[in-house]
Design an enzyme around this catalytic site. Structure first.
Site, PDB file in Angstrom:
ATOM      1  N   SER A  85       0.849  -1.206   0.000  1.00 32.65           N
ATOM      2  CA  SER A  85       0.000   0.000   0.000  1.00 32.65           C
ATOM      3  C   SER A  85       0.877   1.246   0.000  1.00 32.65           C
ATOM      4  CB  SER A  85      -0.905   0.032   1.237  1.00 32.65           C
ATOM      5  OG  SER A  85      -1.805  -1.046   1.237  1.00 32.65           O
TER       6      SER A  85
ATOM      7  N   ALA B 194      -5.064  -1.257  -2.394  1.00 33.45           N
ATOM      8  CA  ALA B 194      -4.238  -0.678  -1.333  1.00 33.45           C
ATOM      9  C   ALA B 194      -5.124  -0.158  -0.210  1.00 33.45           C
ATOM     10  CB  ALA B 194      -3.403   0.456  -1.917  1.00 33.45           C
ATOM     11  N   LYS B 195      -4.660  -0.320   1.015  1.00 32.69           N
ATOM     12  CA  LYS B 195      -5.402   0.235   2.149  1.00 32.69           C
ATOM     13  C   LYS B 195      -4.839   1.621   2.450  1.00 32.69           C
ATOM     14  CE  LYS B 195      -6.991  -2.231   5.736  1.00 32.69           C
ATOM     15  NZ  LYS B 195      -8.420  -2.537   5.623  1.00 32.69           N
ATOM     16  N   ILE B 196      -5.191   2.557   1.558  1.00 35.52           N
ATOM     17  CA  ILE B 196      -4.728   3.936   1.688  1.00 35.52           C
ATOM     18  C   ILE B 196      -5.758   4.702   2.521  1.00 35.52           C
ATOM     19  CG2 ILE B 196      -4.279   6.070   0.384  1.00 35.52           C
ATOM     20  CD1 ILE B 196      -3.176   4.231  -1.872  1.00 35.52           C
TER      21      ILE B 196
END
Ligand code: PPE
Length: 305
Positions: A63, A157-159
């Site tokens: 990420s 992605a864990k944005i």
């Protein structure tokens, strides 16, 4: 509200009150950060282990790569830090929340030289969708918000900033009296919940949106596909419509926080018998076996404290 336990911050464990950041932290303004959600469970043998810790830390660094954040820690160092924190806080079971963000320095979207900060917090966290959810199932509605799309966001992605989409959809669903929302993609196909992947059972076979859909590639999703196939159930990764969900025999959601949560109603339609179905029951029980070290095939999923 997480308990006020010490937090791992930039390389050391500090008291809860000291784990702070400046109001001019870049990420606070623009949402360029990354996070993870991980759980540790007390196993059947009494020992505690973190579930799929390496995969979560690998996704965290992926990420960061996607978000152009240069992290100086390796996956191994982040694994070590998480284990040290749980031991320090004497947590046998916990939800672990690593966070990477850009601190103070320059302002403006163009800023590239801000310090990269890393924190890992851990606290006890019960059933994500309410105490009865795992047994009785939850009620969902289709969100008026579209799931973030691949042209303008990074769905794998864990944005942190991307979660505005989830927060708004979740708050909308809860204020209308539902436990959770189902988000559709830009074409109208089922994507996922605000913090969960989705599975559907039709005529004895299990379906879930494909990895190429606008969904997070959930580690729980991958775990469930593996344990379902090992139980000789058929799992198909296919695009799904809302209509298919309404007439499915069973629907369930999964995620680190949500674990395996059956769905009993969607948009006012009862799903199947309106209770946890046989396949959800089986998968849920196999999942809890895996996280609690009761599946000899997958010891590699556990990092013991
Ligand atoms: N989709 C989304 C959008 C998502 O945020 C999660 C995790 C998942 C699927 C499932 O992914 P995995 O945990 O790898 O199986 N959501 C995390 C955050 C929840 C929150 O409220 O914060 C979680 O489950 O920890």
């Amino acid at each position: 509200m997480p308990e006020k336990l010490p937090i791992w911050l930039d390389g050391e464990i500090v008291p809860y009150e000291k784990a702070t950041t400046h109001v001019l932290s870049h990420s606070l303004h623009y949402g360029v950060g990354a996070f993870e959600g991980i759980r540790a469970y007390k196993g059947v043998d009494g020992r505690s282990a973190v579930f799929r810790l390496r995969e979560h830390m690998e996704r965290l660094l992926d990420s960061c790569k996607v978000a152009l954040i240069d992290v100086s820690y390796t996956v191994d160092q982040l694994i070590e830090a998480s284990v040290a924190l749980l031991k320090h806080n004497r947590l046998a079971e916990a939800y672990i929340r690593p966070l990477v963000w850009l601190g103070e320095g320059s302002m403006g979207v163009a800023a590239v030289d801000n310090e990269v900060r890393v924190a890992i917090a851990a606290w006890p966290w019960g059933a994500y969708l309410g105490a009865e959810a795992l047994e009785k199932g939850v009620r969902l509605c289709t969100s008026s918000y579209e799931r973030i799309g691949i042209r303008s966001h990074h769905e794998k992605a864990k944005i942190t900033g991307q979660y505005v989409n989830s927060v708004l959809a979740k708050r909308e669903a809860m204020s209308a009296g539902f436990h959770e929302a189902i988000m559709l993609d830009s074409q109208g196909y089922v994507a996922e919940g605000t913090g969960e992947n989705l599975f559907v059972v039709m005529k004895g076979e299990i379906y879930t949106p494909p990895a190429g859909a606008s969904i997070l590639a959930g580690i729980t999703r991958e775990t469930l596909i593996t344990i379902a196939r090992e139980a000789e159930l058929t799992v198909r990764e296919e695009a799904l419509t809302r209509t298919q969900l309404y007439i499915a025999d069973e629907v369930f959601m999964c995620g680190t926080a949500a674990e395996v949560t059956p769905v009993r109603e969607i948009d006012g339609r009862k799903i199947g018998a309106g209770e946890r179905g046989p396949i959800a029951t089986r998968i849920q029980s196999d999942y809890f076996d895996a996280v609690r070290g009761n599946n000899p095939r997958h010891k590699e999923w556990l990092t013991y404290l």
